[in-house]
Motif scaffolding. Structure first.
Motif, PDB file in Angstrom:
ATOM      1  N   TYR A   1       2.618  -4.485   5.026  1.00  0.00           N
ATOM      2  CA  TYR A   1       2.837  -5.644   4.148  1.00  0.00           C
ATOM      3  C   TYR A   1       2.172  -6.919   4.649  1.00  0.00           C
ATOM      4  CZ  TYR A   1       6.220  -8.380   6.838  1.00  0.00           C
ATOM      5  OH  TYR A   1       6.808  -9.191   7.782  1.00  0.00           O
ATOM      6  N   GLU A   2       2.047  -7.076   5.980  1.00  0.00           N
ATOM      7  CA  GLU A   2       1.473  -8.326   6.505  1.00  0.00           C
ATOM      8  C   GLU A   2       0.019  -8.498   6.073  1.00  0.00           C
ATOM      9  OE1 GLU A   2       2.211  -8.256  10.702  1.00  0.00           O
ATOM     10  OE2 GLU A   2       4.176  -9.209  10.469  1.00  0.00           O
ATOM     11  N   TYR A   3      -0.689  -7.392   5.917  1.00  0.00           N
ATOM     12  CA  TYR A   3      -2.081  -7.440   5.444  1.00  0.00           C
ATOM     13  C   TYR A   3      -2.136  -8.071   4.052  1.00  0.00           C
ATOM     14  CZ  TYR A   3      -6.716  -5.551   4.109  1.00  0.00           C
ATOM     15  OH  TYR A   3      -8.017  -5.392   3.680  1.00  0.00           O
ATOM     16  N   TYR A   4      -1.227  -7.646   3.175  1.00  0.00           N
ATOM     17  CA  TYR A   4      -1.226  -8.147   1.798  1.00  0.00           C
ATOM     18  C   TYR A   4      -0.614  -9.550   1.718  1.00  0.00           C
ATOM     19  CZ  TYR A   4      -2.355  -3.277   1.350  1.00  0.00           C
ATOM     20  OH  TYR A   4      -2.955  -2.064   1.530  1.00  0.00           O
ATOM     21  N   LEU A   5       0.284  -9.855   2.631  1.00  0.00           N
ATOM     22  CA  LEU A   5       0.815 -11.217   2.712  1.00  0.00           C
ATOM     23  C   LEU A   5      -0.291 -12.183   3.133  1.00  0.00           C
ATOM     24  CD1 LEU A   5       3.108 -13.282   2.670  1.00  0.00           C
ATOM     25  CD2 LEU A   5       3.770 -12.524   4.960  1.00  0.00           C
ATOM     26  N   ASN A   6      -1.091 -11.786   4.114  1.00  0.00           N
ATOM     27  CA  ASN A   6      -2.210 -12.627   4.536  1.00  0.00           C
ATOM     28  C   ASN A   6      -3.225 -12.790   3.415  1.00  0.00           C
ATOM     29  OD1 ASN A   6      -1.173 -13.055   7.120  1.00  0.00           O
ATOM     30  ND2 ASN A   6      -2.198 -11.253   7.977  1.00  0.00           N
ATOM     31  N   TYR A   7      -3.468 -11.699   2.671  1.00  0.00           N
ATOM     32  CA  TYR A   7      -4.365 -11.784   1.519  1.00  0.00           C
ATOM     33  C   TYR A   7      -3.818 -12.770   0.486  1.00  0.00           C
ATOM     34  CZ  TYR A   7      -7.035 -10.423  -2.615  1.00  0.00           C
ATOM     35  OH  TYR A   7      -7.824 -10.440  -3.739  1.00  0.00           O
ATOM     36  N   ALA A   8      -2.521 -12.685   0.231  1.00  0.00           N
ATOM     37  CA  ALA A   8      -1.893 -13.572  -0.753  1.00  0.00           C
ATOM     38  C   ALA A   8      -1.949 -15.032  -0.286  1.00  0.00           C
ATOM     39  CB  ALA A   8      -0.453 -13.147  -0.996  1.00  0.00           C
ATOM     40  N   ARG A   9      -1.850 -15.245   1.021  1.00  0.00           N
ATOM     41  CA  ARG A   9      -1.894 -16.619   1.559  1.00  0.00           C
ATOM     42  C   ARG A   9      -3.254 -17.271   1.318  1.00  0.00           C
ATOM     43  NH1 ARG A   9       1.466 -14.925   6.527  1.00  0.00           N
ATOM     44  NH2 ARG A   9       3.449 -16.025   6.246  1.00  0.00           N
ATOM     45  N   LYS A  10      -4.329 -16.503   1.397  1.00  0.00           N
ATOM     46  CA  LYS A  10      -5.662 -17.098   1.247  1.00  0.00           C
ATOM     47  C   LYS A  10      -6.242 -16.890  -0.155  1.00  0.00           C
ATOM     48  CE  LYS A  10      -7.863 -13.098   3.455  1.00  0.00           C
ATOM     49  NZ  LYS A  10      -8.472 -12.577   4.682  1.00  0.00           N
TER      50      LYS A  10
END
Length: 313
Positions: free
Chosen positions: A80-89
């Motif tokens: 999930y952290e990969y997609y959270l980081n994607y969502a952040r940027k």
């Protein structure tokens, strides 16, 4: 001019189409391809709390004569952290809204992932996947009505904002009624996405007398054109039972015709899986053109004019 735009959970989509979660959405370069395509939106691969390699290959195959596909992927994703980081940027000024799919292997995992996204306070829309048929030893939450209700009782207040859930296909009228009764309890549960693949099909090669995929002794989820009628039934059943909520239709879309039928059954947006996997993101422009031509021929100016208007005998 024909208007293909729609709104899901308060977010505007320039057109009704996007990828089905699981297809063309595991890695950033795939998500970028969706952004550059003719889709109206995009959704990420269903994320588990930690990275997963998924099941051994071969785990996906198209079936002969274009009837569809079989898969037992096993939720491969980057965590999930990969997609959270994607969502952040993510550039939220882009014309396309971002949907994030979460598929924890436990309620505790879903809670931790939801809390992380809520804390990040991003304009993305969360979708919790209650239909994960391809994880060995794990039942689908969507087929356990009480467990689904308990999960929503925990998750809906945490999410606060409008969100959605991904559902498996149902085959009994009583199940449509039971699931709808649960969904209608939660005001911020804005939409349901249906259907996920039809679970536990078996494809066998005539010549070798061998199952076509490796995981689960060859058992896997069925997708593509052969599941269209099951998908339409689920879309229409929930469209009728969820006043004030929306349905995203997925299953069996290979052209503008099937997309039109999904909307006619009640879909507010249409996701595409197997055909996207086989054809690539350029497919969206073709299907948009085909849907537009059907609407022009029938005299419809917008998808709102015929959504849910299927006639019965």
């Amino acid at each position: 001019m024909v208007d293909l735009s729609t709104t899901i959970a308060g977010a505007h989509l320039d057109n009704v189409f996007f990828n089905a979660s699981g297809v063309w959405c595991q890695h950033e370069e795939e998500l970028q391809a969706l952004l550059e395509s003719g889709s109206g939106s995009l959704i990420t691969k269903s994320a588990t709390y930690e990275h997963r390699e998924g099941n051994p290959s071969p785990r996906y195959l198209p079936l002969p004569s274009g009837i569809g596909s079989i898969n037992s992927m096993g939720l491969p994703n980057e965590g999930y952290e990969y997609y959270l980081n994607y969502a952040r940027k993510f550039d939220y000024t882009h014309a396309k809204p971002l949907f994030i799919s979460l598929s924890g292997l436990s309620l505790a995992d879903n809670v931790k992932m939801v809390e992380a996204f809520v804390q990040a306070n991003l304009p993305c829309i969360l979708e919790v996947n209650f239909s994960c048929p391809n994880v060995p030893g794990k039942p689908q939450l969507g087929y356990d009505i009480d467990a689904m209700d308990a999960a929503l009782a925990t998750l809906a207040p945490l999410i606060k904002k409008p969100f959605g859930i991904k559902l498996p296909p149902y085959f009994d009228i009583a199940h449509f009624d039971q699931v709808a009764a649960v969904v209608n309890k939660y005001d911020n549960l804005a939409y349901v996405t249906c259907i996920n693949s039809v679970g536990n099909g078996l494809a066998i090669d005539l010549d070798t007398e061998t199952a076509l995929i490796k995981p689960k002794d060859g058992f896997g989820g069925l997708g593509g054109l052969m599941v269209l009628n099951t998908a339409l039934a689920n879309v229409n059943a929930f469209y009728r039972r969820l006043p004030g909520k929306q349905v995203i239709g997925v299953g069996g879309v290979v052209s503008g015709k099937e997309a039109f039928l999904h909307i006619l059954a009640g879909a507010s947006a249409v996701q595409i899986g197997t055909q996207l996997k086989e054809e690539g993101p350029a497919m969206f422009d073709r299907i948009k053109k085909e849907l537009t031509e059907i609407m022009e021929k029938k005299g419809y100016k917008s998808v709102e004019e015929f959504r849910g208007k299927v006639k019965t005998l």
